[in-house]
Design a protein around this motif. Structure first.
Motif, short mmCIF file in Angstrom:
data_model
loop_
_atom_site.label_atom_id
_atom_site.label_comp_id
_atom_site.label_asym_id
_atom_site.label_seq_id
_atom_site.Cartn_x
_atom_site.Cartn_y
_atom_site.Cartn_z
N THR A 1 0.81 -1.22 0.00
CA THR A 1 0.00 0.00 0.00
C THR A 1 0.84 1.27 0.00
OG1 THR A 1 -0.19 -0.11 2.42
CG2 THR A 1 -1.94 -1.13 1.13
N SER A 2 1.98 1.24 0.68
CA SER A 2 2.83 2.44 0.69
C SER A 2 3.48 2.66 -0.67
CB SER A 2 3.90 2.30 1.78
OG SER A 2 4.70 3.46 1.84
N ARG B 1 0.87 4.05 -2.83
CA ARG B 1 0.64 5.46 -2.53
C ARG B 1 1.65 6.34 -3.26
NH1 ARG B 1 1.85 9.14 2.89
NH2 ARG B 1 0.19 10.62 2.53
N GLN B 2 2.92 5.99 -3.18
CA GLN B 2 3.93 6.80 -3.85
C GLN B 2 3.74 6.77 -5.36
OE1 GLN B 2 6.26 8.90 -2.34
NE2 GLN B 2 6.25 9.59 -4.48
N ASP C 1 -3.81 14.56 -2.96
CA ASP C 1 -3.02 13.73 -2.08
C ASP C 1 -3.57 12.30 -2.11
OD1 ASP C 1 -1.23 12.91 -0.12
OD2 ASP C 1 -2.01 14.17 1.45
N CYS C 2 -2.80 11.36 -1.57
CA CYS C 2 -3.24 9.98 -1.45
C CYS C 2 -3.15 9.59 0.02
CB CYS C 2 -2.37 9.06 -2.31
SG CYS C 2 -2.82 7.32 -2.19
N TYR C 3 -4.29 9.24 0.60
CA TYR C 3 -4.33 8.95 2.04
C TYR C 3 -3.73 7.58 2.34
CZ TYR C 3 -5.97 10.22 6.66
OH TYR C 3 -6.01 10.62 7.98
N HIS C 4 -3.07 7.50 3.51
CA HIS C 4 -2.39 6.29 3.98
C HIS C 4 -2.33 6.39 5.49
CE1 HIS C 4 1.19 3.73 4.83
NE2 HIS C 4 0.85 3.07 3.75
N SER D 1 -0.68 9.24 6.97
CA SER D 1 -1.35 10.54 6.94
C SER D 1 -1.85 10.94 8.31
CB SER D 1 -2.51 10.52 5.95
OG SER D 1 -2.08 10.19 4.64
N CYS E 1 -8.16 14.59 -0.91
CA CYS E 1 -7.48 13.44 -1.51
C CYS E 1 -8.12 13.02 -2.83
CB CYS E 1 -7.54 12.25 -0.55
SG CYS E 1 -6.69 12.53 1.01
N THR F 1 -5.44 4.76 0.33
CA THR F 1 -4.89 3.41 0.46
C THR F 1 -4.82 3.07 1.94
OG1 THR F 1 -2.58 4.17 0.67
CG2 THR F 1 -3.37 3.73 -1.55
N ASP F 2 -4.62 1.78 2.23
CA ASP F 2 -4.16 1.32 3.54
C ASP F 2 -5.22 1.47 4.64
OD1 ASP F 2 -1.73 0.17 4.78
OD2 ASP F 2 -1.73 1.97 6.00
#
Length: 284
Positions: free
Chosen positions: A33-34, A37-38, A47-50, A53, A92, A96-97
Motif C-alpha cells: 500500500t505504501s 501510494r507513492q 493527495d493519497c491517504y495512507h 497521513s 485526496c 490506500t491502507d
C-alpha cells in the motif's frame, strides 16, 4: 503533503471536498500500500491517504477515525456517509491502507465512480509473515496484547492516552489485528475475495506491486513514468520507524512516571511532616 514537511494540525471537521476522489486503494496493510501510494502521487493523484497521513502528517485525523470506528463497531453516533468522508478525505484524489480499507463498503458506496485497486502479495503466507514481523510484533503485541511481564503491565499504565493510541486500541479490539494469529491468513483470503466479488471487473485492478508500472498505468490511462516503480515501506524500514515511535513513547512514559513518583514522594513528605507535628512537635 509528506512527512518530511512536518506534521500539521488541521481539524477537518470544517473541511469539504475540493478535489474528486478518483482511486480507492483497497488492499490490506502490508500488501504494497505504501508503494502504491507513492506511485499514485507520482502519477498526479495528490493527495493519497495512507496510515502515515494520520500517524505522522496530520495527527488530528485520528480523532475523526476514532469517531468513524466507534460508529461502525460500537454503535456510537451515526454511521458515516459521504458528508463525513468528504470532510476527512476531501483533499485526496486517492486513498490506500488502514484505516481506509476497513470502510471499503462505505467508500465504494460514497464514491461509485472511483477506480479500485486491490494490492496483493504472492501468497497469504507471505502477507501474514510480513504483518506479524512488523505491525504485530512491534506495535499491537506491545501495546494491546496480553502483558508479557509486570514491567510491561506497569509501562502501559503510563502510556499517554492520545487519539492515535485510542485508534490503535479500536483497531486491535474490532479489526484483524486482534485475531491475526488465529485467523489472519483466512481473513486475507476472505477479504480479497469479497472485494473481487462486489467490485465490477471493469472498475477493478488486482495488482502486485512487483508487476511495476505497466498494469497500473494501463488501468488508470496514464503514461508510464521514466523512473522505476517505487518500493517503499519495506519491512526493515517500517520496523525502524516504529522503533523511533517507541523511543519517543519511552520518553513520555518515563516523564509521566517521574511526575507520579515525585507527587507521591511529596505527598508522603507532607503527610510525615503533619504526623510528626501532631505527635511530636505540636502544642503540649
Amino acid at each position: 503533503m509528506g512527512p518530511e514537511q512536518g506534521p500539521t494540525d488541521i481539524d477537518r471537521r470544517g473541511c469539504q471536498r475540493v478535489v474528486p476522489l478518483q482511486v480507492l486503494g483497497l488492499g490490506l496493510s502490508r500488501s504494497g500500500t505504501s508503494s502504491l501510494r507513492q506511485a499514485l502521487l507520482d502519477l498526479g493523484y495528490d493527495d493519497c491517504y495512507h496510515f502515515a497521513s494520520c500517524m505522522n502528517e496530520n495527527p488530528r485525523d485520528c480523532e475523526l477515525w476514532c469517531a468513524a470506528l466507534e460508529a461502525k463497531f460500537q454503535g456510537q453516533g451515526s454511521p458515516w456517509t459521504r458528508t463525513e468522508w468528504d470532510q476527512l478525505l476531501g483533499h485526496c484524489r486517492a486513498v490506500t491502507d488502514t484505516p481506509c480499507v476497513i470502510f471499503y463498503a462505505e467508500l465504494l458506496d460514497a464514491y461509485p465512480d472511483a477506480k479500485v485497486i486491490l494490492t496483493v502479495r504472492d501468497s497469504p503466507e507471505q502477507w501474514y509473515a510480513s504483518v506479524c514481523k512488523t505491525l504485530m510484533e512491534t506495535w499491537f503485541d506491545m501495546f494491546h496484547g496480553p502483558p508479557r511481564s509486570l514491567r510491561e503491565r506497569t509501562y502501559r499504565l503510563f502510556i499517554p492516552h492520545t487519539p492515535l493510541q485510542r485508534m490503535s486500541e479500536l483497531l486491535h479490539r474490532h479489526y484483524m489485528y486482534g485475531f491475526m494469529y488465529r485467523w489472519g491468513r483466512q481473513f486475507y483470503q476472505g477479504y480479497n475475495a469479497e472485494i473481487e466479488r462486489i467490485v465490477p471487473p471493469d472498475r477493478l485492478l488486482v495488482f502486485n506491486v512487483k508487476e511495476g508500472w505497466a498494469p497500473l498505468c494501463r488501468f488508470l490511462g496514464k503514461e508510464v513514468p521514466p523512473w522505476e516503480f517505487p518500493r517503499t515501506n519495506e519491512a526493515e524500514d517500517l520496523i525502524q520507524r516504529l522503533q523511533g515511535y517507541h523511543a519517543w513513547m519511552d520518553v513520555q512514559v518515563k516523564s509521566r512516571m517521574r511526575r507520579v513518583v515525585g507527587i507521591g514522594l511529596t505527598g508522603l513528605a507532607i503527610g510525615a511532616g503533619i504526623w510528626y507535628w501532631a505527635h511530636q512537635g505540636g502544642p503540649r
